[in-house]
Motif scaffolding. Sequence first.
Motif, PDB file in Angstrom:
ATOM      1  N   ILE A 137       1.045  -1.004  -0.017  1.00  0.00           N
ATOM      2  CA  ILE A 137       0.156  -0.300   0.255  1.00  0.00           C
ATOM      3  C   ILE A 137       1.056   0.978  -0.165  1.00  0.00           C
ATOM      4  CG2 ILE A 137      -1.377  -1.338   1.107  1.00  0.00           C
ATOM      5  CD1 ILE A 137      -0.957   0.107   3.952  1.00  0.00           C
ATOM      6  N   VAL A 138      -0.049   2.175  -0.412  1.00  0.00           N
ATOM      7  CA  VAL A 138       1.040   3.689  -0.332  1.00  0.00           C
ATOM      8  C   VAL A 138       0.758   4.273   0.824  1.00  0.00           C
ATOM      9  CG1 VAL A 138       1.374   5.959  -1.410  1.00  0.00           C
ATOM     10  CG2 VAL A 138       0.891   3.893  -2.998  1.00  0.00           C
ATOM     11  N   ASP A 139       1.590   4.687   1.723  1.00  0.00           N
ATOM     12  CA  ASP A 139       1.642   5.412   3.215  1.00  0.00           C
ATOM     13  C   ASP A 139       1.191   6.712   3.023  1.00  0.00           C
ATOM     14  OD1 ASP A 139       4.089   6.312   3.047  1.00  0.00           O
ATOM     15  OD2 ASP A 139       4.251   5.134   4.482  1.00  0.00           O
ATOM     16  N   ASP A 140       1.367   7.475   3.904  1.00  0.00           N
ATOM     17  CA  ASP A 140       1.062   8.844   4.221  1.00  0.00           C
ATOM     18  C   ASP A 140       2.152   9.283   3.646  1.00  0.00           C
ATOM     19  OD1 ASP A 140      -2.074   8.111   5.091  1.00  0.00           O
ATOM     20  OD2 ASP A 140      -1.221   8.945   7.266  1.00  0.00           O
ATOM     21  N   ALA A 141       2.990   8.860   3.404  1.00  0.00           N
ATOM     22  CA  ALA A 141       4.171   9.229   3.773  1.00  0.00           C
ATOM     23  C   ALA A 141       4.694   9.304   1.769  1.00  0.00           C
ATOM     24  CB  ALA A 141       5.499   8.965   4.262  1.00  0.00           C
ATOM     25  N   GLN A 142       3.844   8.812   0.499  1.00  0.00           N
ATOM     26  CA  GLN A 142       4.252   7.923  -0.331  1.00  0.00           C
ATOM     27  C   GLN A 142       4.957   7.767  -0.067  1.00  0.00           C
ATOM     28  OE1 GLN A 142       1.939   9.796  -2.725  1.00  0.00           O
ATOM     29  NE2 GLN A 142       0.787   9.565  -1.128  1.00  0.00           N
ATOM     30  N   MET A 143       4.923   6.728   0.951  1.00  0.00           N
ATOM     31  CA  MET A 143       5.754   5.467   0.344  1.00  0.00           C
ATOM     32  C   MET A 143       5.717   4.552   0.944  1.00  0.00           C
ATOM     33  SD  MET A 143       8.972   7.373   1.254  1.00  0.00           S
ATOM     34  CE  MET A 143      10.259   6.092   1.778  1.00  0.00           C
ATOM     35  N   VAL A 144       5.888   3.114  -0.203  1.00  0.00           N
ATOM     36  CA  VAL A 144       5.192   1.725  -0.248  1.00  0.00           C
ATOM     37  C   VAL A 144       5.531   1.346   1.061  1.00  0.00           C
ATOM     38  CG1 VAL A 144       5.532  -0.722  -1.201  1.00  0.00           C
ATOM     39  CG2 VAL A 144       6.140   1.598  -2.473  1.00  0.00           C
ATOM     40  N   ALA A 145       4.363   0.143   1.850  1.00  0.00           N
ATOM     41  CA  ALA A 145       4.608  -0.104   2.965  1.00  0.00           C
ATOM     42  C   ALA A 145       3.484  -2.388   2.662  1.00  0.00           C
ATOM     43  CB  ALA A 145       3.973   0.687   4.142  1.00  0.00           C
ATOM     44  N   PHE A 146       4.835  -2.645   3.318  1.00  0.00           N
ATOM     45  CA  PHE A 146       4.154  -4.196   2.857  1.00  0.00           C
ATOM     46  C   PHE A 146       2.835  -3.781   4.044  1.00  0.00           C
ATOM     47  CE2 PHE A 146       3.908  -8.825   3.434  1.00  0.00           C
ATOM     48  CZ  PHE A 146       3.657  -9.062   2.218  1.00  0.00           C
ATOM     49  N   VAL A 147       1.630  -4.662   3.799  1.00  0.00           N
ATOM     50  CA  VAL A 147       0.869  -5.942   5.317  1.00  0.00           C
ATOM     51  C   VAL A 147       0.812  -6.572   4.928  1.00  0.00           C
ATOM     52  CG1 VAL A 147      -1.471  -5.042   6.126  1.00  0.00           C
ATOM     53  CG2 VAL A 147       0.075  -2.888   5.206  1.00  0.00           C
ATOM     54  N   PRO A 148       0.154  -7.777   6.068  1.00  0.00           N
ATOM     55  CA  PRO A 148      -0.138  -9.118   5.477  1.00  0.00           C
ATOM     56  C   PRO A 148      -1.272  -8.979   6.124  1.00  0.00           C
ATOM     57  CG  PRO A 148       1.730  -9.072   7.325  1.00  0.00           C
ATOM     58  CD  PRO A 148       1.169  -7.428   6.895  1.00  0.00           C
ATOM     59  N   ILE A 149      -1.846 -10.068   4.846  1.00  0.00           N
ATOM     60  CA  ILE A 149      -3.578 -10.045   5.488  1.00  0.00           C
ATOM     61  C   ILE A 149      -3.977 -11.743   5.086  1.00  0.00           C
ATOM     62  CG2 ILE A 149      -4.037  -8.080   3.592  1.00  0.00           C
ATOM     63  CD1 ILE A 149      -4.125 -11.449   2.589  1.00  0.00           C
ATOM     64  N   GLN A 150      -5.278 -11.349   6.247  1.00  0.00           N
ATOM     65  CA  GLN A 150      -5.938 -13.273   6.329  1.00  0.00           C
ATOM     66  C   GLN A 150      -6.922 -12.562   5.268  1.00  0.00           C
ATOM     67  OE1 GLN A 150      -7.196 -13.298   9.459  1.00  0.00           O
ATOM     68  NE2 GLN A 150      -8.689 -15.229   9.196  1.00  0.00           N
ATOM     69  N   VAL A 151      -6.909 -14.173   3.766  1.00  0.00           N
ATOM     70  CA  VAL A 151      -7.887 -14.321   2.715  1.00  0.00           C
ATOM     71  C   VAL A 151      -9.431 -14.550   4.039  1.00  0.00           C
ATOM     72  CG1 VAL A 151      -8.117 -15.366   0.632  1.00  0.00           C
ATOM     73  CG2 VAL A 151      -6.435 -14.424   1.286  1.00  0.00           C
ATOM     74  N   LEU A 152     -10.596 -14.083   3.577  1.00  0.00           N
ATOM     75  CA  LEU A 152     -11.192 -14.644   4.658  1.00  0.00           C
ATOM     76  C   LEU A 152     -12.725 -15.224   3.817  1.00  0.00           C
ATOM     77  CD1 LEU A 152     -12.363 -11.232   6.816  1.00  0.00           C
ATOM     78  CD2 LEU A 152     -11.241 -13.363   7.009  1.00  0.00           C
ATOM     79  N   ARG A 153     -12.813 -14.605   1.611  1.00  0.00           N
ATOM     80  CA  ARG A 153     -13.158 -15.087   0.859  1.00  0.00           C
ATOM     81  C   ARG A 153     -13.034 -15.119  -0.060  1.00  0.00           C
ATOM     82  NH1 ARG A 153     -19.554 -13.772   2.263  1.00  0.00           N
ATOM     83  NH2 ARG A 153     -18.974 -14.819   4.002  1.00  0.00           N
ATOM     84  N   ASP A 154     -13.458 -15.748  -1.249  1.00  0.00           N
ATOM     85  CA  ASP A 154     -12.540 -16.330  -2.431  1.00  0.00           C
ATOM     86  C   ASP A 154     -14.055 -15.590  -3.467  1.00  0.00           C
ATOM     87  OD1 ASP A 154     -11.877 -15.848  -4.428  1.00  0.00           O
ATOM     88  OD2 ASP A 154     -10.611 -17.854  -4.879  1.00  0.00           O
ATOM     89  N   THR A 155     -14.162 -14.411  -4.786  1.00  0.00           N
ATOM     90  CA  THR A 155     -15.576 -14.799  -5.314  1.00  0.00           C
ATOM     91  C   THR A 155     -14.928 -14.342  -6.674  1.00  0.00           C
ATOM     92  OG1 THR A 155     -15.456 -12.275  -4.548  1.00  0.00           O
ATOM     93  CG2 THR A 155     -16.781 -13.780  -2.770  1.00  0.00           C
ATOM     94  N   ARG A 156     -15.780 -13.708  -6.937  1.00  0.00           N
ATOM     95  CA  ARG A 156     -15.594 -13.936  -9.157  1.00  0.00           C
ATOM     96  C   ARG A 156     -15.010 -12.105  -8.903  1.00  0.00           C
ATOM     97  NH1 ARG A 156     -21.021 -16.159 -11.975  1.00  0.00           N
ATOM     98  NH2 ARG A 156     -19.800 -18.273 -11.790  1.00  0.00           N
ATOM     99  N   GLU A 157     -15.606 -11.910  -7.792  1.00  0.00           N
ATOM    100  CA  GLU A 157     -15.383 -10.497  -7.934  1.00  0.00           C
ATOM    101  C   GLU A 157     -14.236  -9.679  -7.579  1.00  0.00           C
ATOM    102  OE1 GLU A 157     -18.311 -11.198  -6.904  1.00  0.00           O
ATOM    103  OE2 GLU A 157     -19.539 -10.163  -8.327  1.00  0.00           O
ATOM    104  N   GLY A 158     -13.391 -10.485  -6.510  1.00  0.00           N
ATOM    105  CA  GLY A 158     -12.065 -10.741  -5.930  1.00  0.00           C
ATOM    106  C   GLY A 158     -11.587 -11.631  -4.534  1.00  0.00           C
ATOM    107  N   VAL A 159     -11.496 -11.109  -3.849  1.00  0.00           N
ATOM    108  CA  VAL A 159     -10.015 -11.904  -2.829  1.00  0.00           C
ATOM    109  C   VAL A 159     -11.456 -10.750  -2.016  1.00  0.00           C
ATOM    110  CG1 VAL A 159      -9.044 -13.166  -1.577  1.00  0.00           C
ATOM    111  CG2 VAL A 159      -8.845 -13.528  -4.089  1.00  0.00           C
ATOM    112  N   TRP A 160     -12.215 -11.256  -0.715  1.00  0.00           N
ATOM    113  CA  TRP A 160     -12.358 -10.550   0.306  1.00  0.00           C
ATOM    114  C   TRP A 160     -11.244 -10.756   1.498  1.00  0.00           C
ATOM    115  CZ3 TRP A 160     -15.250  -6.671   1.169  1.00  0.00           C
ATOM    116  CH2 TRP A 160     -16.779  -6.959   0.427  1.00  0.00           C
TER     117      TRP A 160
END
Length: 377
Positions: A322-345
């Motif tokens: 993601i892009v943080d407030d300082a316009q720098m890149v930050a990596f955020v670990p996530i947990q996949v809850l549901r997979d759909t045709r529109e994308g991943v929750w």
Amino acid sequence: MRIVPLLIAIIVSFALYFFVFQRDTLGEMSGSTQPSVETTDATQEQADVNAMAPPANRDVTDKPVVKVVAEHSVAEVLDSAVILRGETQAARSVNVSAETSGRVVSAPLRKGSYVEEGQVMCQLDVGVRASSLAQAKAAVAEAEVGLSNAQKLAKGGYAAETNILTAEAGLERARAALAQTEQDIANLTIEAPFAGLLESDTAELGTLMQAGSICANVIQLDPMKLVAFAPEAEVDRIEVGTLASARLLTGTQITGRVTFLSRSADPTTRTFRVEIEVPNSDFAIRDGQTVEMAIRSEGKSAHLVKQSSLTLNDEGLLGVRIVDDAQMVAFVPIQVLRDTREGVWVAGLPERADIITVGQEYVRAGVPVEPHFEEIN
């Protein structure tokens, strides 16, 4: 004219002296004004390597601004559900058996027939039980007269009190025999214990039945039970009374509520029995069908992201950049809850996040970026 060769000899002597005896001093004086060849080559080689490396692996001291494509994402409450796979089961299934012996004298009911509670399914022949009933009634009348006479004699002083007790006992035996005979005759009529469908024909006309012989099998399909087994990791998310939806392999969608959650785990599978009750007034759902259930549980804050936005960091963790407030890149670990045709929750992101959708593989945490935001339709 010999002075010129003398001067040349002096100059050559001084040059030889400095070259032989003062060579280190000359090297230091030369190095202070021009870098050595080795140093220049090493610096150029490092610069070439750094320039050829991908942006995500370049030296962090060199931070050029990288252009990426991102999108604004706002978290939504996602209804989380416990997904289980099980089968349908009839609410009741009973083999109705005879309690006495006798020959069937009623016409059979065919399987698939609907029977009401109390409807006769098998009628057995009375046989000699009618005579036994008359005999039992006569014995009761005789015992009543005997008790009355004993009471009169005892009142006049012509009989002992024990005669009255004997007569009373005889009367009770006669009454018990009469009740037993009446119950035996009542057992000749085999009735449906509840309203339901016959899963087998009733006993055929003329069949000799003994106590314990099966007259028919009756099942109750309304309401229908959905039975599944929840693993230990999911059982705490299920509560009795929770709304649940289910889908049969035929595509039929049904809804109901959780009516039972076992407190004891199966010793083999370490799972817990879950029962859901659903209406089935038209008997469209059959006993033993495979069903997939989704039991509603407490919602979670989640973001809907594109599958292509997911990436791995150096430690192998799944997440997004993601892009943080300082316009720098930050990596955020996530947990996949549901997979759909529109994308991943996914869960784990802040309430609002600018997710990099194009170029996330060419940047890493701490790299300054210039994001261009997508228009979300």
